[in-house]
Enzyme design. Sequence first.
Site, PDB file in Angstrom:
ATOM      1  N   GLU A  38       0.683  -0.832   0.148  1.00 36.20           N
ATOM      2  CA  GLU A  38      -0.185  -0.097   0.016  1.00 36.20           C
ATOM      3  C   GLU A  38       0.875   1.573  -0.288  1.00 36.20           C
ATOM      4  O   GLU A  38       1.575   1.435   0.687  1.00 36.20           O
ATOM      5  CB  GLU A  38      -0.934   0.444   1.617  1.00 36.20           C
ATOM      6  CG  GLU A  38      -1.706   1.051   0.702  1.00 36.20           C
ATOM      7  CD  GLU A  38      -2.741   1.137   2.653  1.00 36.20           C
ATOM      8  OE1 GLU A  38      -2.308   0.293   3.728  1.00 36.20           O
ATOM      9  OE2 GLU A  38      -3.370   2.257   2.685  1.00 36.20           O
ATOM     10  N   ARG A 263       5.926 -12.622   9.825  1.00 31.65           N
ATOM     11  CA  ARG A 263       6.503 -11.062   9.294  1.00 31.65           C
ATOM     12  C   ARG A 263       7.596 -11.347  10.313  1.00 31.65           C
ATOM     13  O   ARG A 263       8.038 -12.094  11.374  1.00 31.65           O
ATOM     14  CB  ARG A 263       5.784 -10.172   9.744  1.00 31.65           C
ATOM     15  CG  ARG A 263       4.715 -10.166  11.347  1.00 31.65           C
ATOM     16  CD  ARG A 263       3.552  -8.959  11.380  1.00 31.65           C
ATOM     17  NE  ARG A 263       4.445  -7.911  10.429  1.00 31.65           N
ATOM     18  CZ  ARG A 263       3.667  -7.562  10.292  1.00 31.65           C
ATOM     19  NH1 ARG A 263       2.586  -7.294   8.938  1.00 31.65           N
ATOM     20  NH2 ARG A 263       3.605  -5.716   9.877  1.00 31.65           N
ATOM     21  N   LYS A 273       4.179   0.663   9.206  1.00 33.67           N
ATOM     22  CA  LYS A 273       4.459   2.171   8.994  1.00 33.67           C
ATOM     23  C   LYS A 273       4.362   3.447   9.272  1.00 33.67           C
ATOM     24  O   LYS A 273       4.340   4.319   9.477  1.00 33.67           O
ATOM     25  CB  LYS A 273       3.506   2.003   7.043  1.00 33.67           C
ATOM     26  CG  LYS A 273       4.903   1.336   6.624  1.00 33.67           C
ATOM     27  CD  LYS A 273       4.116   0.892   4.890  1.00 33.67           C
ATOM     28  CE  LYS A 273       3.465   0.099   5.103  1.00 33.67           C
ATOM     29  NZ  LYS A 273       2.608  -0.060   3.352  1.00 33.67           N
TER      30      LYS A 273
HETATM   31  P1  ATP Z   1       3.487  -1.954   7.656  1.00 36.68           P
HETATM   32  O1  ATP Z   1       2.336  -2.795   9.032  1.00 36.68           O
HETATM   33  O2  ATP Z   1       4.193  -2.210   7.999  1.00 36.68           O
HETATM   34  O3  ATP Z   1       2.380  -1.034   7.419  1.00 36.68           O
HETATM   35  P2  ATP Z   1       1.707  -3.675   5.343  1.00 36.68           P
HETATM   36  O4  ATP Z   1       1.064  -5.056   5.603  1.00 36.68           O
HETATM   37  O5  ATP Z   1       0.513  -2.794   6.030  1.00 36.68           O
HETATM   38  O6  ATP Z   1       2.854  -2.769   6.641  1.00 36.68           O
HETATM   39  P3  ATP Z   1       1.870  -3.579   3.069  1.00 36.68           P
HETATM   40  O7  ATP Z   1       2.032  -2.666   2.182  1.00 36.68           O
HETATM   41  O8  ATP Z   1       0.423  -4.152   3.272  1.00 36.68           O
HETATM   42  O9  ATP Z   1       2.273  -2.818   4.020  1.00 36.68           O
HETATM   43  O10 ATP Z   1       2.952  -4.890   2.613  1.00 36.68           O
HETATM   44  C1  ATP Z   1       2.630  -5.004   1.948  1.00 36.68           C
HETATM   45  C2  ATP Z   1       2.905  -7.067   1.509  1.00 36.68           C
HETATM   46  O11 ATP Z   1       4.498  -6.868   2.656  1.00 36.68           O
HETATM   47  C3  ATP Z   1       1.906  -7.336   2.707  1.00 36.68           C
HETATM   48  O12 ATP Z   1       2.195  -8.718   1.287  1.00 36.68           O
HETATM   49  C4  ATP Z   1       3.141  -7.751   3.262  1.00 36.68           C
HETATM   50  O13 ATP Z   1       1.966  -9.064   3.553  1.00 36.68           O
HETATM   51  C5  ATP Z   1       4.364  -7.864   3.625  1.00 36.68           C
HETATM   52  N1  ATP Z   1       4.949  -7.529   4.594  1.00 36.68           N
HETATM   53  C6  ATP Z   1       4.285  -5.955   5.641  1.00 36.68           C
HETATM   54  N2  ATP Z   1       5.872  -6.421   6.889  1.00 36.68           N
HETATM   55  C7  ATP Z   1       6.358  -7.427   6.881  1.00 36.68           C
HETATM   56  C8  ATP Z   1       6.984  -8.165   7.443  1.00 36.68           C
HETATM   57  N3  ATP Z   1       7.449  -7.311   8.482  1.00 36.68           N
HETATM   58  N4  ATP Z   1       7.846  -8.900   7.340  1.00 36.68           N
HETATM   59  C9  ATP Z   1       7.706  -9.598   6.284  1.00 36.68           C
HETATM   60  N5  ATP Z   1       6.657  -9.247   5.366  1.00 36.68           N
HETATM   61  C10 ATP Z   1       6.040  -8.562   5.220  1.00 36.68           C
HETATM   62 MG    MG Z   2      -1.163  -3.788   5.127  1.00 40.14          MG
END
Ligand code: ATP
Ligand code: MG
Length: 562
Positions: A38, A263, A273
């Site tokens: 996102e 994760r 984020k």
């Molecule tokens: P955050 O929780 O940091 O805001 P998010 O999951 O909302 O991260 P996205 O932009 O939706 O961020 O993530 C894009 C991809 O990265 C998704 O497939 C998510 O599962 C993966 N991802 C996010 N954080 C991690 C992590 N700590 N380890 C592995 N993969 C991750």
């Molecule tokens: Mg997300």
Amino acid sequence: MNIENNEVKSLNFIEEIIEHDNETGKHNKRVLTRFPPEPNGFLHIGHAKSICLNFGLGKKYSGATNLRFDDTNPTTEKVDYVNSIQNDVRWLGFEWDGEVKYASDYFENLYTCAQTLIKKGLAYVDFSSPDDIAKQKGTPTQAGTGNAYRETSAEENLSLFEKMRKGEFKDGECVLRAKIDMASPNMLLRDPVIYRIKRAHHHRTGDNWCIYPMYDFAHPISDALEGITHSICTLEFEPHRPFYEWLLAELGLYNSQQIEFARLNLTYTVMSKRKMLKLVEKQLVNSWDDPRMPTISGMRRRGYTAKAIRDFAVAVGISKRESMLDVSLLEHFIREDLNKISKRVMAVIDPIKVVISNYETGKTELLPAENNPEDSNAGHRELSFSNTIFIEREDFNENPPKGYFKLTPNGYVRLKHAYIIKCEELIKDENGNLVEIRASYVENSKSGSDTSGLKVKGVIHWVDANNYHPVQINWYDRLLTIENAADIPEDEEFTDYINPNSLKTITAWGEKSLADAKAGEHFQFMRKGYFCVDTESAAAAPIFNLTVELKDSWAKELKKQS
Ligand code: ATP
Ligand code: MG
């Protein structure tokens, strides 16, 4: 901790699934993965792991990987983020298949899908307040209850949904919900909201829409429309999978196979984020790419290499269980790579002056020094040497403990690439603080042509005090003072745990060759650490970012395990 060995024979559990699918022809032996960020912030090292996994699988199985922005929430999304994310993926060494994709490319299809659900009697417009909707949802142990809007006819719902799109209702006045099962043990199946009204300017579709699909609705449909075979996501999406499967089955769309993995979490930092945005907004760091940040761009600026990050991602493997990884393990991989590619130089951080009494005053000698013993193509440079040098204050000890091999009163030490010197006399100020060391040098002890016969164990770095280059350093330390940010009590702010010493600016005394350092160039300041010339500092006043100190707590541990 689980460090998987990176050998061909050991498949991780996702590779096992893919190989099984290829054997049974499940997706026509196709592999198409995607990375779906996102665009609401910069990517962090957790995302890097997901990128390495998704693009790595695409490559390994001769398939491909899409980059798709999940841009369904215009209020938090920005073009700057879109650009930085593309830049980071490419920097990590990956290329997506075809054009960059956006969930917003599918807004029209998504709208049609919602209409299809309505026509099937599987979605309805609900004018209840958000509070009422929440109350009617029930609890994990108590079934939810449906309301009267569930009974609205399909025709009426179609017309209401069209009015939602046309802007005939206020923001938040109503939502479109899927009609599934208000008593389902899975709360996410209790008629989830799939569309909401939000008058917000979208960075791609402008003001074309005032209704936006929810992530859970847009995501599986986007996967299906792209024909994603293996839709890899983090564990928290496991309970969402039944809704995705229900949705795709009702719409008769391609069923991308969702696979969840744990994760990545790292010690002494935050990995979200939302929290990173807070650090930026509260100016607790200088920017998203501040070298203290766990962002890919921050790590790049700090001097981490893409190869090291990829190696780390492979080495830590993937699992189904949440764990917290020691950041020093990541640093181990950074050192491994920097050791091979960094030019060795000498710089003294905390100097004490050494005057070599038997060396001719005014004379300067040029001594050859290899640039990198790990790289035979790295060449040599010349170090100037004269009768006054700086050494590290900590490399002298007036009362040495047993086994101390650096400089001591009347002791000998070798100056790297130069001569053996002997400490002859200490000059102190009126408070008894050491201000200067008088030494003598052993004439026939020059490195490479030493005929002195002296056996000297200690080797220290030094800089010619008559010919040095001042070096501005950003000395970084852990971002947080607490190992696991998840241990911070509910009623406290994580920002209270920012390490006040996470950045120290210091000036060091560097060898003259550092005057030619280029932005982004990696150096090993011998016996100190790896440094990278900051890409955002002015060329006229380059700043050397401390990438990582030399001391490696993991090297031994990993050797033991292999
Ligand atoms: P955050 O929780 O940091 O805001 P998010 O999951 O909302 O991260 P996205 O932009 O939706 O961020 O993530 C894009 C991809 O990265 C998704 O497939 C998510 O599962 C993966 N991802 C996010 N954080 C991690 C992590 N700590 N380890 C592995 N993969 C991750
Ligand atoms: Mg997300």
